[in-house]
Design a protein around this motif. Structure first.
Motif, PDB file in Angstrom:
ATOM      1  N   GLY A  59       8.787   5.423  -7.168  1.00 33.52           N
ATOM      2  CA  GLY A  59       8.104   4.157  -6.945  1.00 33.52           C
ATOM      3  C   GLY A  59       9.067   2.981  -6.976  1.00 33.52           C
ATOM      4  N   GLU A  60      10.283   3.253  -7.394  1.00 28.01           N
ATOM      5  CA  GLU A  60      11.301   2.197  -7.445  1.00 28.01           C
ATOM      6  C   GLU A  60      11.777   1.875  -6.022  1.00 28.01           C
ATOM      7  OE1 GLU A  60      15.880   1.715  -9.073  1.00 28.01           O
ATOM      8  OE2 GLU A  60      14.779   3.548  -9.542  1.00 28.01           O
ATOM      9  N   VAL A  61      12.079   0.592  -5.786  1.00 25.94           N
ATOM     10  CA  VAL A  61      12.623   0.221  -4.473  1.00 25.94           C
ATOM     11  C   VAL A  61      14.108  -0.080  -4.627  1.00 25.94           C
ATOM     12  CG1 VAL A  61      12.516  -1.403  -2.556  1.00 25.94           C
ATOM     13  CG2 VAL A  61      10.415  -0.672  -3.689  1.00 25.94           C
ATOM     14  N   LEU A  62      14.907   0.620  -3.838  1.00 20.62           N
ATOM     15  CA  LEU A  62      16.358   0.523  -3.951  1.00 20.62           C
ATOM     16  C   LEU A  62      16.900  -0.264  -2.762  1.00 20.62           C
ATOM     17  CD1 LEU A  62      17.947   1.985  -6.176  1.00 20.62           C
ATOM     18  CD2 LEU A  62      18.505   3.761  -4.513  1.00 20.62           C
TER      19      LEU A  62
ATOM     20  N   PHE B 152       0.818  -1.216   0.000  1.00 18.39           N
ATOM     21  CA  PHE B 152       0.000   0.000   0.000  1.00 18.39           C
ATOM     22  C   PHE B 152       0.857   1.273   0.000  1.00 18.39           C
ATOM     23  CE2 PHE B 152      -3.376  -2.823   1.805  1.00 18.39           C
ATOM     24  CZ  PHE B 152      -4.292  -2.636   0.774  1.00 18.39           C
ATOM     25  N   VAL B 153       1.996   1.218   0.667  1.00 23.43           N
ATOM     26  CA  VAL B 153       2.892   2.385   0.645  1.00 23.43           C
ATOM     27  C   VAL B 153       3.318   2.635  -0.793  1.00 23.43           C
ATOM     28  CG1 VAL B 153       4.968   3.449   1.592  1.00 23.43           C
ATOM     29  CG2 VAL B 153       3.816   1.675   2.884  1.00 23.43           C
ATOM     30  N   GLN B 154       3.687   1.555  -1.455  1.00 29.58           N
ATOM     31  CA  GLN B 154       4.106   1.672  -2.855  1.00 29.58           C
ATOM     32  C   GLN B 154       2.974   2.215  -3.713  1.00 29.58           C
ATOM     33  OE1 GLN B 154       5.841  -2.294  -2.770  1.00 29.58           O
ATOM     34  NE2 GLN B 154       7.221  -1.637  -4.396  1.00 29.58           N
ATOM     35  N   ALA B 155       1.769   1.688  -3.486  1.00 32.07           N
ATOM     36  CA  ALA B 155       0.623   2.130  -4.276  1.00 32.07           C
ATOM     37  C   ALA B 155       0.392   3.630  -4.075  1.00 32.07           C
ATOM     38  CB  ALA B 155      -0.617   1.338  -3.881  1.00 32.07           C
ATOM     39  N   ILE B 156       0.530   4.093  -2.838  1.00 34.93           N
ATOM     40  CA  ILE B 156       0.308   5.518  -2.557  1.00 34.93           C
ATOM     41  C   ILE B 156       1.310   6.376  -3.323  1.00 34.93           C
ATOM     42  CG2 ILE B 156       0.543   7.284  -0.772  1.00 34.93           C
ATOM     43  CD1 ILE B 156      -0.603   5.272   1.204  1.00 34.93           C
ATOM     44  N   ILE B 157       2.574   5.973  -3.253  1.00 35.12           N
ATOM     45  CA  ILE B 157       3.613   6.756  -3.922  1.00 35.12           C
ATOM     46  C   ILE B 157       3.409   6.734  -5.445  1.00 35.12           C
ATOM     47  CG2 ILE B 157       6.114   6.808  -4.426  1.00 35.12           C
ATOM     48  CD1 ILE B 157       5.466   7.996  -1.728  1.00 35.12           C
ATOM     49  N   ASN B 158       2.994   5.572  -5.966  1.00 32.18           N
ATOM     50  CA  ASN B 158       2.792   5.466  -7.409  1.00 32.18           C
ATOM     51  C   ASN B 158       1.566   6.219  -7.900  1.00 32.18           C
ATOM     52  OD1 ASN B 158       5.007   3.970  -8.151  1.00 32.18           O
ATOM     53  ND2 ASN B 158       4.048   2.044  -7.529  1.00 32.18           N
ATOM     54  N   ASP B 159       0.461   6.077  -7.162  1.00 27.86           N
ATOM     55  CA  ASP B 159      -0.819   6.560  -7.674  1.00 27.86           C
ATOM     56  C   ASP B 159      -1.136   7.996  -7.320  1.00 27.86           C
ATOM     57  OD1 ASP B 159      -0.913   3.990  -8.330  1.00 27.86           O
ATOM     58  OD2 ASP B 159      -2.436   3.397  -6.869  1.00 27.86           O
ATOM     59  N   LYS B 160      -0.736   8.386  -6.132  1.00 26.14           N
ATOM     60  CA  LYS B 160      -1.274   9.621  -5.633  1.00 26.14           C
ATOM     61  C   LYS B 160      -0.469  10.806  -6.149  1.00 26.14           C
ATOM     62  CE  LYS B 160      -3.318  11.395  -1.554  1.00 26.14           C
ATOM     63  NZ  LYS B 160      -4.517  11.191  -0.825  1.00 26.14           N
ATOM     64  N   GLY B 161      -1.117  11.699  -6.859  1.00 25.67           N
ATOM     65  CA  GLY B 161      -0.416  12.891  -7.295  1.00 25.67           C
ATOM     66  C   GLY B 161      -0.443  13.906  -6.162  1.00 25.67           C
ATOM     67  N   PHE B 162       0.556  13.843  -5.289  1.00 28.14           N
ATOM     68  CA  PHE B 162       0.575  14.778  -4.163  1.00 28.14           C
ATOM     69  C   PHE B 162       0.755  16.203  -4.669  1.00 28.14           C
ATOM     70  CE2 PHE B 162       2.024  10.880  -1.964  1.00 28.14           C
ATOM     71  CZ  PHE B 162       1.068  10.843  -0.977  1.00 28.14           C
TER      72      PHE B 162
ATOM     73  N   ASP C 141      12.099  15.503  -8.432  1.00 27.33           N
ATOM     74  CA  ASP C 141      11.008  16.477  -8.322  1.00 27.33           C
ATOM     75  C   ASP C 141      10.827  16.984  -6.900  1.00 27.33           C
ATOM     76  OD1 ASP C 141      10.529  16.119 -11.006  1.00 27.33           O
ATOM     77  OD2 ASP C 141       9.166  14.425 -10.645  1.00 27.33           O
ATOM     78  N   CYS C 142      11.696  16.550  -6.024  1.00 26.57           N
ATOM     79  CA  CYS C 142      11.651  16.976  -4.623  1.00 26.57           C
ATOM     80  C   CYS C 142      10.277  16.730  -3.987  1.00 26.57           C
ATOM     81  CB  CYS C 142      12.043  18.448  -4.500  1.00 26.57           C
ATOM     82  SG  CYS C 142      12.672  18.808  -2.852  1.00 26.57           S
ATOM     83  N   LYS C 143       9.825  15.489  -4.117  1.00 25.66           N
ATOM     84  CA  LYS C 143       8.559  15.084  -3.516  1.00 25.66           C
ATOM     85  C   LYS C 143       8.670  15.058  -1.999  1.00 25.66           C
ATOM     86  CE  LYS C 143       5.564  11.838  -5.879  1.00 25.66           C
ATOM     87  NZ  LYS C 143       5.436  10.469  -6.385  1.00 25.66           N
ATOM     88  N   PHE C 144       9.817  14.550  -1.529  1.00 21.62           N
ATOM     89  CA  PHE C 144       9.992  14.417  -0.079  1.00 21.62           C
ATOM     90  C   PHE C 144      10.600  15.678   0.519  1.00 21.62           C
ATOM     91  CE2 PHE C 144      10.107   9.949  -1.515  1.00 21.62           C
ATOM     92  CZ  PHE C 144       9.044   9.463  -0.756  1.00 21.62           C
ATOM     93  N   ALA C 145       9.837  16.331   1.373  1.00 23.06           N
ATOM     94  CA  ALA C 145      10.336  17.525   2.056  1.00 23.06           C
ATOM     95  C   ALA C 145       9.553  17.680   3.344  1.00 23.06           C
ATOM     96  CB  ALA C 145      10.161  18.754   1.174  1.00 23.06           C
ATOM     97  N   SER C 146      10.175  18.244   4.366  1.00 21.06           N
ATOM     98  CA  SER C 146       9.485  18.480   5.636  1.00 21.06           C
ATOM     99  C   SER C 146       9.503  19.975   5.919  1.00 21.06           C
ATOM    100  CB  SER C 146      10.198  17.733   6.759  1.00 21.06           C
ATOM    101  OG  SER C 146      11.535  18.183   6.865  1.00 21.06           O
ATOM    102  N   LEU C 147       8.748  20.389   6.924  1.00 26.72           N
ATOM    103  CA  LEU C 147       8.817  21.796   7.342  1.00 26.72           C
ATOM    104  C   LEU C 147      10.265  22.151   7.635  1.00 26.72           C
ATOM    105  CD1 LEU C 147       5.953  22.613   9.873  1.00 26.72           C
ATOM    106  CD2 LEU C 147       6.083  23.063   7.423  1.00 26.72           C
ATOM    107  N   GLN C 148      10.952  21.207   8.281  1.00 23.36           N
ATOM    108  CA  GLN C 148      12.336  21.460   8.659  1.00 23.36           C
ATOM    109  C   GLN C 148      13.249  21.605   7.438  1.00 23.36           C
ATOM    110  OE1 GLN C 148      14.598  18.153  10.557  1.00 23.36           O
ATOM    111  NE2 GLN C 148      15.170  19.694  12.058  1.00 23.36           N
ATOM    112  N   SER C 149      13.110  20.699   6.476  1.00 23.97           N
ATOM    113  CA  SER C 149      14.031  20.747   5.335  1.00 23.97           C
ATOM    114  C   SER C 149      13.849  22.043   4.551  1.00 23.97           C
ATOM    115  CB  SER C 149      13.833  19.524   4.433  1.00 23.97           C
ATOM    116  OG  SER C 149      12.626  19.616   3.720  1.00 23.97           O
ATOM    117  N   LYS C 150      12.605  22.566   4.558  1.00 19.90           N
ATOM    118  CA  LYS C 150      12.371  23.833   3.857  1.00 19.90           C
ATOM    119  C   LYS C 150      12.981  24.990   4.644  1.00 19.90           C
ATOM    120  CE  LYS C 150       8.186  22.268   1.578  1.00 19.90           C
ATOM    121  NZ  LYS C 150       6.781  22.447   1.321  1.00 19.90           N
ATOM    122  N   ARG C 151      12.828  24.912   5.965  1.00 17.16           N
ATOM    123  CA  ARG C 151      13.340  25.984   6.815  1.00 17.16           C
ATOM    124  C   ARG C 151      14.853  26.094   6.730  1.00 17.16           C
ATOM    125  NH1 ARG C 151      14.788  24.990  11.786  1.00 17.16           N
ATOM    126  NH2 ARG C 151      13.326  23.276  12.051  1.00 17.16           N
TER     127      ARG C 151
END
Ligand SMILES: Cc1cc2nc3c(=O)[nH]c(=O)nc-3n(C[C@H](O)[C@H](O)[C@H](O)COP(=O)(O)OP(=O)(O)OC[C@H]3O[C@@H](n4cnc5c(N)ncnc54)[C@H](O)[C@@H]3O)c2cc1C
Ligand SMILES: NC(=O)c1ccc[n+]([C@@H]2O[C@H](COP(=O)([O-])OP(=O)(O)OC[C@H]3O[C@@H](n4cnc5c(N)ncnc54)[C@H](OP(=O)(O)O)[C@@H]3O)[C@@H](O)[C@H]2O)c1
Lengths: 439, 244
Positions: free
Chosen positions: A141-144, A24-34, A422-432
Motif C-alpha cells: 500500500g506504500e507509494v514509492l 481507489f487503486v490504493q484502497a483496493i490494494i489496502n483493503d482487499k484480501g486477494f 508475499d508475491c501478491k503481483f503475479a501473472s499467468l506469464q510470470s508463473k509459467r
C-alpha cells in the motif's frame, strides 16, 4: 469475466477491477484480501498472458494529465493515458512521443512495464530511457517515488518488469521536439535477407527504420523485403489527426486462413509495398500505426487466436540465425501476414528489458496445435545464438528458455521479493516462466 | 466557449470536457469529490482549456443551488452550455424495501436535476442564448422491473425537459435530453459487458455533436431509439411478466 491479451490466447476467468481514481487503486490494494494473484492491466495490447491473472486491476480510469511543462517538454500523467492521448496533447505544441509502438492504444503504464521500443531504437533507445520518474504502488500500500536517483533498484526492476513489482500510478516523460509530424518515407526493396541487412546497416543514420519481410518466400528470395526509412519533414503538419476505418465485427472462421490464402496475402502485400518504393510523404499515423485503422483486426485469426513471436539476436550472428529461422518458418508455411525486421541499438540497465544490440524479428502464427513444436525449435536457434524473446508478445515460452536468455532474472527476483514479499503481483506469464512461484 | 459542467467528475462528463478543452473552452466545474475535481481541472488545462473555476458540492443540497449557479455565472461571465451529468444507479431491491433509499435515488437523479435546471434556466433566459443539456437515460422510457426507481427519476427529468424546451424557445435557449443506453463507466463497474455496451468517449462524441447541431432528444448510440421503441411497443399484459 473472460480476459485475454491482444492475441486472444490464452484466456482466463478473472475478476477485473476498474478503480475510478488513484485513491481507489490504493484502497483496493489496502483493503482487499486477494485470495489469488493480482496484475495491473493497461490497454490489453500485450499479445500473450503478461496482463492476465485471477485478479486484474485496470488503469483505464487513471487517464488524466497532471502537468505539462511546455518549455522543457516534460509531461506528467496517469498510467492509463494512452499513446493516442499523449499525441493529442503533444503534437499541437510541437512535440512528439520519443518512442512509439505499432499501435496508439498502448498505455503509459504498459509502455513502462514492457520498456517498449519503436522504429528508432538505434538512435533514441527504448521508452523508459525517456521516463524521468514515476510513482509505484507497492503490495503493502506504500507509494514509492522512483527515478534514476531515488529507489533506483525499484526503477530498473519496474522498467520492463511486466507489472510484477507493483502498479505504476503516474509518470513523467520527456517528449521530443520535432519540426513537424509529416513523415518523409523512403522505401527500398531488397531481394533477400542478406540484401535487407546490408541496406539496414548502410542506412543506420536514418531516424526511423523498419523492414517488412515476406516470411513465406523461399530459396533465393528468402527474406525478401521492403525497408521503410523515415524522417520528420522540416515543414509540415503540426496537427493531431485520427483516421476512421472499418471494424472486424466478429472472429473470422480460422480455416479461411490457411497456407494458400496467407501465401497469397503475403505475396500481395509484398508487391503492394514494392510498388510504393521510392520517396513518399505520408501521415505519421499510417507510418507508425498501420493497422490501427481496422478496429479489432486481431479477430481475423479466428476464435482460437494467434501468437506473435518476437526475437532478438546479436548483430554478428543475425544473418545466420535469421536465415535458419526464416527457412523453418517458410517451409512450415505457417507464418502469417508480413514479418517485421528492425535493428536495435545497445541495451539499457533495466533488468528485464527486451532490446539489446542486434536484429529483432517479429512473426505471427495462428494458434494451432502444430505451431508449438515449430516455436520450440525456433527457441533453440534463438538460444544458440545468444538471443531472447520479447515478454510482451509471449504466451508460451518455457521457464528454461526464459532463464537461459534473460541474464538478470535472478537480480530481478531479488528486488521483486524485497518490494513484494508475499508475491501478491503475479501473472499467468510470470508463473509459467518461473519469475514467481506456480501457486 | 463557456461551459458549466455539473457532476463534472462523471466518466461521461470528463470525456465531454476533454473534447471541449481541445477547443480551448473555459469551464466552471461542479462535483462532490475535491481531489478528483482538482485532478480533472489539471487534466483539462493540459488538454488546452482556457480557464477553469470549480466548486465542491453535494448536488443533492438543493438549497445552495441558486447561489452556486450564480457564482458560476459570475465566474464565466457568459454561459454557452450547461451540461448536467451526475447520477447514481441505486440498488432496486433495497429501494423497494426501504423508502429512504428510494427517496435518495429520486433526489439525486430527479429532484436535484430539476432544481439545477430551474436555476440555470433563469440565467439563460436573461442572457437570451445558450444550451441546457441533461443526461437522462433510456431507463426513463418505460418502467422496467430491474430499475424502475432510477427509471422513474430519469423519466421525470425527461418529461420536465420536454415542457421546459418550449418555455425557453422564445428566449433562444436550446434544451437537449441525452439518453445513453448501457455505458461502460464506474457506475456500471460490476456488470458483465456485452456488444450493446458503449464507452464514455463514444457517448461524449455524440453529446458534443448533438449540442453542435441542436438536437432535441438524443439516444446514444442511436440504435437505442429502435430498441426502446420496441420495448415501448410491448403490450402491458406481456410486459408486466417480463423481468427485463
Ligand atoms: C499492433 C501492435 C503493435 C505493437 N508494436 C509494438 C512495438 O512496435 N514495440 C513494442 O515494444 N511493443 C509493441 N507492441 C506491444 C505493446 O507495446 C506492449 O505489449 C505494451 O506493454 C502494451 O501496453 P498496454 O497498455 O496495452 O498494456 P497491457 O497489455 O495491458 O499490459 C502489458 C504489461 O504491462 C503491465 N502494466 C500495464 N499497466 C501497468 C501499470 N500501470 N503499472 C505496472 N505495470 C503495468 C501489465 O501487468 C503487463 O505485464 C505492439 C502491440 C500491438 C497490439
Ligand atoms: N453508465 C451507464 O450505463 C449510464 C446509462 C444511462 C445513463 N447514464 C447517466 O449518465 C450520467 C453519467 O454517468 P456515468 O456513466 O458517467 O457514471 P459515473 O462516472 O459513475 O458518474 C456519476 C457521477 O455522479 C456523481 N454524483 C452522484 N451523486 C452525486 C451527488 N449527490 N453530488 C454530486 N455528485 C454526485 C458521482 O460523483 P462521484 O464521482 O464523487 O461519486 C459521479 O461523478 C448519469 O446521469 C447516469 O445516470 C449512465
Amino acid at each position: 469475466m473472460q480476459l485475454h491479451g491482444w492475441g486472444r490466447y490464452p484466456r482466463i476467468d478473472s475478476e477485473q477491477l476498474e478503480p475510478a481514481s488513484i485513491e481507489f487503486v490504493q484502497a483496493i490494494i489496502n483493503d482487499k484480501g486477494f485470495r489469488d494473484s493480482v496484475i495491473p492491466r493497461g490497454g490489453g495490447r500485450s499479445y500473450g498472458d503478461s496482463a492476465l491473472a485471477r485478479n486484474v486491476i485496470s488503469t483505464r480510469f487513471l487517464d488524466s494529465f497532471l502537468q505539462f511543462n511546455e518549455e522543457h517538454g516534460t509531461i506528467r500523467c496517469g498510467a492509463g493515458v494512452t499513446i493516442e492521448h499523449l499525441l493529442r496533447v503533444a503534437i499541437p505544441k510541437g512535440y512528439f512521443a520519443p518512442v512509439l509502438p505499432g499501435t496508439r492504444f498502448v498505455t503509459i503504464g504498459g509502455a513502462i512495464a514492457a520498456d517498449i521500443h519503436g522504429k528508432n531504437h538505434q538512435r533514441d533507445g527504448s521508452f523508459c530511457d525517456h521516463i524521468e520518474r514515476f510513482s509505484l504502488l507497492l503490495a503493502s500500500g506504500e507509494v514509492l517515488e522512483c527515478s534514476r536517483e531515488e529507489n533506483v533498484e525499484a526503477f530498473v526492476a519496474t522498467c520492463g518488469g511486466m507489472g510484477l513489482t507493483g502498479i505504476v500510478l503516474e509518470a513523467s516523460l520527456k517528449l521530443e521536439k520535432v519540426p513537424s509530424i509529416t513523415i518523409r518515407r523512403e522505401s527500398l526493396v531488397s531481394a533477400n535477407l542478406g540484401e535487407c541487412i546490408e541496406l539496414i546497416e548502410k542506412h543506420q543514420a536514418s531516424k526511423y527504420s523498419v523492414a517488412w519481410l515476406d516470411c513465406q518466400a523461399k530459396g533465393e528470395m528468402l527474406g525478401r523485403s521492403v525497408l521503410h526509412l523515415a524522417e520528420h519533414e522540416e515543414c509540415g503538419s503540426q496537427e493531431f489527426r485520427k483516421r476512421w476505418g472499418p471494424t472486424v465485427p466478429f472472429s473470422t472462421p480460422a480455416f479461411l486462413l490457411n497456407k494458400y490464402s496467407t501465401k497469397l496475402f503475403n505475396n500481395a502485400l509484398y508487391s503492394l509495398r514494392k510498388k510504393t518504393a521510392g520517396v513518399k510523404i505520408v501521415n505519421y499515423d499510417s507510418y507508425f500505426f498501420p493497422l490501427d485503422n481496422i478496429k479489432h483486426w486481431n479477430r481475423v485469426f479466428g476464435r482460437k487466436g494467434f501468437m506473435q513471436y518476437q526475437l532478438v539476436v546479436p548483430t554478428d550472428s543475425a544473418k545466420v540465425a535469421l536465415t535458419e529461422i526464416l527457412k523453418l518458418v517458410a517451409d512450415s508455411g505457417k507464418g502469417l501476414v508480413v514479418s517485421v525486421l528492425k535493428k536495435f541499438g545497445e541495451s539499457n540497465e533495466n533488468l528485464l528489458s527486451f532490446p539489446s544490440a542486434g536484429y529483432t524479428l517479429t512473426l505471427d502464427f495462428k494458434n494451432e496445435p502444430t505451431v508449438f513444436a515449430l516455436l520450440d525449435r525456433l527457441d533453440q536457434i534463438v538460444l544458440a545464438h545468444g538471443g531472447k524473446l520479447y515478454l510482451a508478445k509471449d504466451a508460451r515460452m518455457s521457464e528454461n528458455v526464459f532463464k537461459n536468455s534473460y541474464n538478470n532474472w535472478e537480480k530481478f527476483v531479488e528486488i521483486k521479493n524485497a518490494l513484494d514479499p508475499d508475491c501478491k503481483f503475479a501473472s499467468l506469464q510470470s508463473k509459467r516462466i518461473g519469475l514467481t512461484s506456480q501457486v | 466557449m463557456k461551459i458549466l459542467l455539473i457532476g463534472a467528475t462523471s466518466a461521461i462528463a470528463k470525456a465531454v470536457a476533454r473534447i471541449y478543452a481541445e477547443r480551448h473552452a473555459s469551464f466552471y466545474l461542479l462535483a462532490r469529490n475535491e481531489e478528483r475535481l482538482k485532478e480533472l481541472a489539471d487534466d483539462l488545462i493540459v488538454r488546452g482549456a482556457a480557464a477553469i473555476n470549480s466548486q465542491v458540492l453535494d448536488l443533492t443540497d438543493t438549497t445552495s443551488h441558486a447561489e452556486v449557479i450564480q457564482n458560476a455565472h459570475k465566474a464565466l461571465e457568459e454561459l454557452d452550455i450547461a451540461l448536467i451529468c451526475h447520477g447514481t444507479l441505486p440498488d432496486q431491491e433495497s429501494c423497494e424495501s426501504d423508502f429512504a433509499q428510494a427517496e435518495k435515488a429520486l433526489n439525486v437523479n430527479g429532484l436535484s436535476v430539476v432544481s439545477l435546471c430551474t436555476e440555470v434556466s433563469k440565467i439563460l433566459k436573461v442572457q437570451g442564448s445558450g444550451t441546457l443539456a441533461v443526461i437522462t437515460s433510456v431507463a426513463g422510457d418505460r418502467g422496467r422491473q430491474p430499475n424502475f426507481v432510477y427509471g422513474a427519476a430519469k423519466s421525470m427529468v425527461s418529461t420536465y425537459l420536454q415542457g421546459l424546451r418550449g418555455k425557453l424557445l422564445p428566449y433562444n435557449v436550446h434544451v437537449i435530453d441525452i439518453r445513453p443506453g448501457l455505458v461502460d463507466s464506474p457506475m456500471t463497474a460490476g456488470f458483465e459487458k456485452g456488444p450493446l455496451w458503449s464507452t464514455p468517449e463514444l457517448v461524449a462524441g455524440k453529446v458534443v455533436r448533438s449540442i453542435d447541431s441542436k438536437k432535441h432528444t438524443v439516444y446514444v448510440p442511436g440504435y437505442w431509439r429502435i430498441i426502446m421503441a420496441f420495448v415501448a411497443s410491448i403490450p402491458e399484459f406481456i410486459f408486466k411478466r417480463l423481468k427485463i
